[in-house]
Design a protein around this motif. Structure first.
Motif, PDB file in Angstrom:
ATOM      1  N   ILE A 221       0.842  -1.193   0.000  1.00  0.00           N
ATOM      2  CA  ILE A 221       0.000   0.000   0.000  1.00  0.00           C
ATOM      3  C   ILE A 221       0.877   1.244   0.000  1.00  0.00           C
ATOM      4  O   ILE A 221       1.775   1.395   0.830  1.00  0.00           O
ATOM      5  CB  ILE A 221      -0.933   0.029   1.231  1.00  0.00           C
ATOM      6  CG1 ILE A 221      -1.943  -1.116   1.174  1.00  0.00           C
ATOM      7  CG2 ILE A 221      -1.649   1.379   1.326  1.00  0.00           C
ATOM      8  CD1 ILE A 221      -2.952  -1.022   0.045  1.00  0.00           C
ATOM      9  N   GLY A 222       0.637   2.113  -0.966  1.00  0.00           N
ATOM     10  CA  GLY A 222       1.266   3.428  -0.992  1.00  0.00           C
ATOM     11  C   GLY A 222       0.209   4.496  -0.773  1.00  0.00           C
ATOM     12  O   GLY A 222      -0.986   4.216  -0.821  1.00  0.00           O
ATOM     13  N   GLY A 223       0.648   5.709  -0.546  1.00  0.00           N
ATOM     14  CA  GLY A 223      -0.299   6.818  -0.406  1.00  0.00           C
ATOM     15  C   GLY A 223      -1.200   6.698   0.801  1.00  0.00           C
ATOM     16  O   GLY A 223      -2.372   7.080   0.738  1.00  0.00           O
ATOM     17  N   ALA A 224      -0.678   6.209   1.912  1.00  0.00           N
ATOM     18  CA  ALA A 224      -1.501   6.046   3.115  1.00  0.00           C
ATOM     19  C   ALA A 224      -2.068   7.367   3.606  1.00  0.00           C
ATOM     20  O   ALA A 224      -3.127   7.399   4.248  1.00  0.00           O
ATOM     21  CB  ALA A 224      -0.677   5.394   4.227  1.00  0.00           C
ATOM     22  N   PHE A 225      -1.373   8.460   3.301  1.00  0.00           N
ATOM     23  CA  PHE A 225      -1.829   9.783   3.721  1.00  0.00           C
ATOM     24  C   PHE A 225      -2.581  10.512   2.610  1.00  0.00           C
ATOM     25  O   PHE A 225      -2.882  11.697   2.744  1.00  0.00           O
ATOM     26  CB  PHE A 225      -0.646  10.642   4.179  1.00  0.00           C
ATOM     27  CG  PHE A 225       0.122  10.070   5.339  1.00  0.00           C
ATOM     28  CD1 PHE A 225      -0.524   9.479   6.415  1.00  0.00           C
ATOM     29  CD2 PHE A 225       1.504  10.134   5.361  1.00  0.00           C
ATOM     30  CE1 PHE A 225       0.179   8.966   7.488  1.00  0.00           C
ATOM     31  CE2 PHE A 225       2.222   9.618   6.435  1.00  0.00           C
ATOM     32  CZ  PHE A 225       1.556   9.030   7.499  1.00  0.00           C
ATOM     33  N   ASN A 226      -2.876   9.808   1.503  1.00  0.00           N
ATOM     34  CA  ASN A 226      -3.555  10.419   0.354  1.00  0.00           C
ATOM     35  C   ASN A 226      -2.869  11.700  -0.094  1.00  0.00           C
ATOM     36  O   ASN A 226      -3.500  12.735  -0.309  1.00  0.00           O
ATOM     37  CB  ASN A 226      -5.032  10.671   0.647  1.00  0.00           C
ATOM     38  CG  ASN A 226      -5.877   9.420   0.520  1.00  0.00           C
ATOM     39  OD1 ASN A 226      -6.546   9.028   1.476  1.00  0.00           O
ATOM     40  ND2 ASN A 226      -5.854   8.767  -0.626  1.00  0.00           N
ATOM     41  N   SER A 227      -1.544  11.641  -0.190  1.00  0.00           N
ATOM     42  CA  SER A 227      -0.648  12.709  -0.649  1.00  0.00           C
ATOM     43  C   SER A 227      -0.660  13.933   0.259  1.00  0.00           C
ATOM     44  O   SER A 227      -0.300  15.029  -0.170  1.00  0.00           O
ATOM     45  CB  SER A 227      -0.924  13.114  -2.108  1.00  0.00           C
ATOM     46  OG  SER A 227      -2.055  13.913  -2.260  1.00  0.00           O
ATOM     47  N   GLY A 228      -1.050  13.752   1.525  1.00  0.00           N
ATOM     48  CA  GLY A 228      -0.860  14.834   2.491  1.00  0.00           C
ATOM     49  C   GLY A 228      -2.021  15.109   3.416  1.00  0.00           C
ATOM     50  O   GLY A 228      -1.838  15.526   4.554  1.00  0.00           O
ATOM     51  N   LEU A 229      -3.246  14.898   2.927  1.00  0.00           N
ATOM     52  CA  LEU A 229      -4.407  15.300   3.713  1.00  0.00           C
ATOM     53  C   LEU A 229      -4.477  14.581   5.055  1.00  0.00           C
ATOM     54  O   LEU A 229      -4.827  15.177   6.078  1.00  0.00           O
ATOM     55  CB  LEU A 229      -5.686  15.045   2.911  1.00  0.00           C
ATOM     56  CG  LEU A 229      -7.003  15.463   3.585  1.00  0.00           C
ATOM     57  CD1 LEU A 229      -6.982  16.930   3.974  1.00  0.00           C
ATOM     58  CD2 LEU A 229      -8.182  15.169   2.679  1.00  0.00           C
ATOM     59  N   LEU A 230      -4.142  13.293   5.088  1.00  0.00           N
ATOM     60  CA  LEU A 230      -4.212  12.553   6.341  1.00  0.00           C
ATOM     61  C   LEU A 230      -2.969  12.739   7.208  1.00  0.00           C
ATOM     62  O   LEU A 230      -2.960  12.308   8.363  1.00  0.00           O
ATOM     63  CB  LEU A 230      -4.424  11.056   6.058  1.00  0.00           C
ATOM     64  CG  LEU A 230      -5.830  10.683   5.590  1.00  0.00           C
ATOM     65  CD1 LEU A 230      -5.877   9.243   5.110  1.00  0.00           C
ATOM     66  CD2 LEU A 230      -6.848  10.898   6.704  1.00  0.00           C
ATOM     67  N   ALA A 231      -1.953  13.367   6.658  1.00  0.00           N
ATOM     68  CA  ALA A 231      -0.771  13.670   7.470  1.00  0.00           C
ATOM     69  C   ALA A 231      -0.954  14.981   8.219  1.00  0.00           C
ATOM     70  O   ALA A 231      -0.576  15.104   9.384  1.00  0.00           O
ATOM     71  CB  ALA A 231       0.474  13.743   6.592  1.00  0.00           C
ATOM     72  N   ASP A 232      -1.576  15.955   7.558  1.00  0.00           N
ATOM     73  CA  ASP A 232      -1.748  17.278   8.159  1.00  0.00           C
ATOM     74  C   ASP A 232      -2.975  17.954   7.555  1.00  0.00           C
ATOM     75  O   ASP A 232      -2.855  18.791   6.662  1.00  0.00           O
ATOM     76  CB  ASP A 232      -0.487  18.114   7.914  1.00  0.00           C
ATOM     77  CG  ASP A 232      -0.567  19.486   8.564  1.00  0.00           C
ATOM     78  OD1 ASP A 232      -1.397  19.669   9.474  1.00  0.00           O
ATOM     79  OD2 ASP A 232       0.211  20.375   8.153  1.00  0.00           O
ATOM     80  N   PRO A 233      -4.165  17.581   8.024  1.00  0.00           N
ATOM     81  CA  PRO A 233      -5.384  18.173   7.453  1.00  0.00           C
ATOM     82  C   PRO A 233      -5.531  19.650   7.819  1.00  0.00           C
ATOM     83  O   PRO A 233      -5.601  20.003   8.990  1.00  0.00           O
ATOM     84  CB  PRO A 233      -6.508  17.328   8.063  1.00  0.00           C
ATOM     85  CG  PRO A 233      -5.931  16.752   9.314  1.00  0.00           C
ATOM     86  CD  PRO A 233      -4.467  16.584   9.065  1.00  0.00           C
TER      87      PRO A 233
END
Length: 330
Positions: A221-233
């Protein structure tokens, strides 16, 4: 370590995605890139993924240089085929508009899933990486090239695997439909699914993950943060490499609030959710600095209370068929 499919290649639960080392969206210095890989190694990461597409070969060169300090047998390396690089001596400017990488546009990408193209691309990757073999090779984003990918690209990878040139083969994409076809209709060892199995996008549950479980195929699985939103909404955050729609931003903010109320972080929950499915062999996380690597490694081992998952399920934020980290696979 988890074995991919029925083959000999193994990967660790947390992998290093090296797209940022190719100057994805913004420049990264050579020393910073090297430090990121070194820190990943110090944190116990032993699976590293790259591609010619990432910075027109820059990611491969930087990753290979950093990994040269370690025995080749001590880590698992994957790269991709399908975008062959050719010199572009008359080009000017950078690659940001066309490819999204802050590098000089002195090469151009040529879509090529032909048997000859696969071998030529792989040979060039071996040179850039400075290694004599690559453990995993993925067909990279064959969305608009399905016929050539299935009729030529995949058989070429199958031959390379039979010859012992590569250990495992698969496809990497940002969609589930064609990946599911690869799982059902070919003998791939593994597929790399980016962004389609996250806390915000569960679409892989409908086709890919059940098919992989049935066939004994591994999933990265890649993109666990959906390219940023789930890392720092936050306003202006990105989702699938574009500005996040307001509805998804609101949902991500709500998820973060729930995580914090349960004494954990949204980043930890996002990684734990991806890793919980029994067919998922590894979760690839991209990082552009040592600090980001340390944070990812810490979040990956941060406990997420069972009550958090129960609340998400009660609110309908997770489908009932999604395995949770607190559950044992049946």
């Amino acid at each position: 370590m988890t074995r991919l499919g029925a083959g000999p290649v193994e990967v660790g639960p947390l992998g290093f995605g090296a797209a940022a080392l190719g100057n994805l969206f913004t420049e990264v210095g050579d020393e910073q890139a090297h430090d990121a890989v070194t820190t990943a190694w110090q944190q116990g990461v032993r699976y590293f993924d790259t591609a010619p597409h990432y910075g027109l070969g820059l990611s491969e060169r930087r990753l290979g240089a950093a990994l040269r300090e370690h025995p080749r047998s001590a880590y698992t390396l994957s790269t991709k085929v399908g975008r062959r690089l050719e010199p572009a001596p008359d080009a000017t400017g950078d690659d940001l508009a066309d490819g999204g990488f802050a590098v000089p546009a002195d090469q151009r990408r040529v879509w090529d899933f032909s048997a000859d193209g696969v071998r030529r691309t792989l040979e060039a990757s071996l040179t850039r990486l400075g290694v004599d073999h690559i453990d995993i090779v993925y067909l990279h984003d064959p969305d608009d090239h399905a016929d050539e990918a299935f009729r030529q690209g995949y058989p070429a990878l199958e031959r390379l695997r039979a010859e012992g040139v590569v250990g495992a083969i698969g496809a990497g994409m940002n969609q589930t439909g064609m990946l599911t076809r690869f799982v059902r209709d070919t003998d791939v060892d593994v597929v790399l699914c980016a962004g389609r199995y996250t806390l915000l996008d569960h679409s892989a549950l409908a086709d890919l993950l059940p098919a992989a479980q049935e066939r004994g195929t591994s999933v990265v699985i890649g993109g666990a943060f959906n390219s940023g939103l789930l890392a720092d909404p936050r306003p202006g955050a990105t989702y699938n490499y574009a500005y996040a729609p307001a509805e998804l931003l609101d949902r991500a903010l709500h998820l973060r609030s729930l995580a914090e109320r349960h004494g954990t972080t949204l980043r930890a929950a996002a990684l734990a959710f991806c890793a919980a499915h029994p067919v998922v062999a590894s979760v690839l996380v991209g990082a552009r600095s040592a600090a980001e690597v340390r944070d990812c490694a810490q979040q990956f081992t941060t406990p997420v209370p069972a009550a958090f998952w129960q609340e998400l399920r009660a609110e309908g934020l997770l489908p009932p068929e999604a395995p949770l980290p607190t559950e044992q696979p049946s």
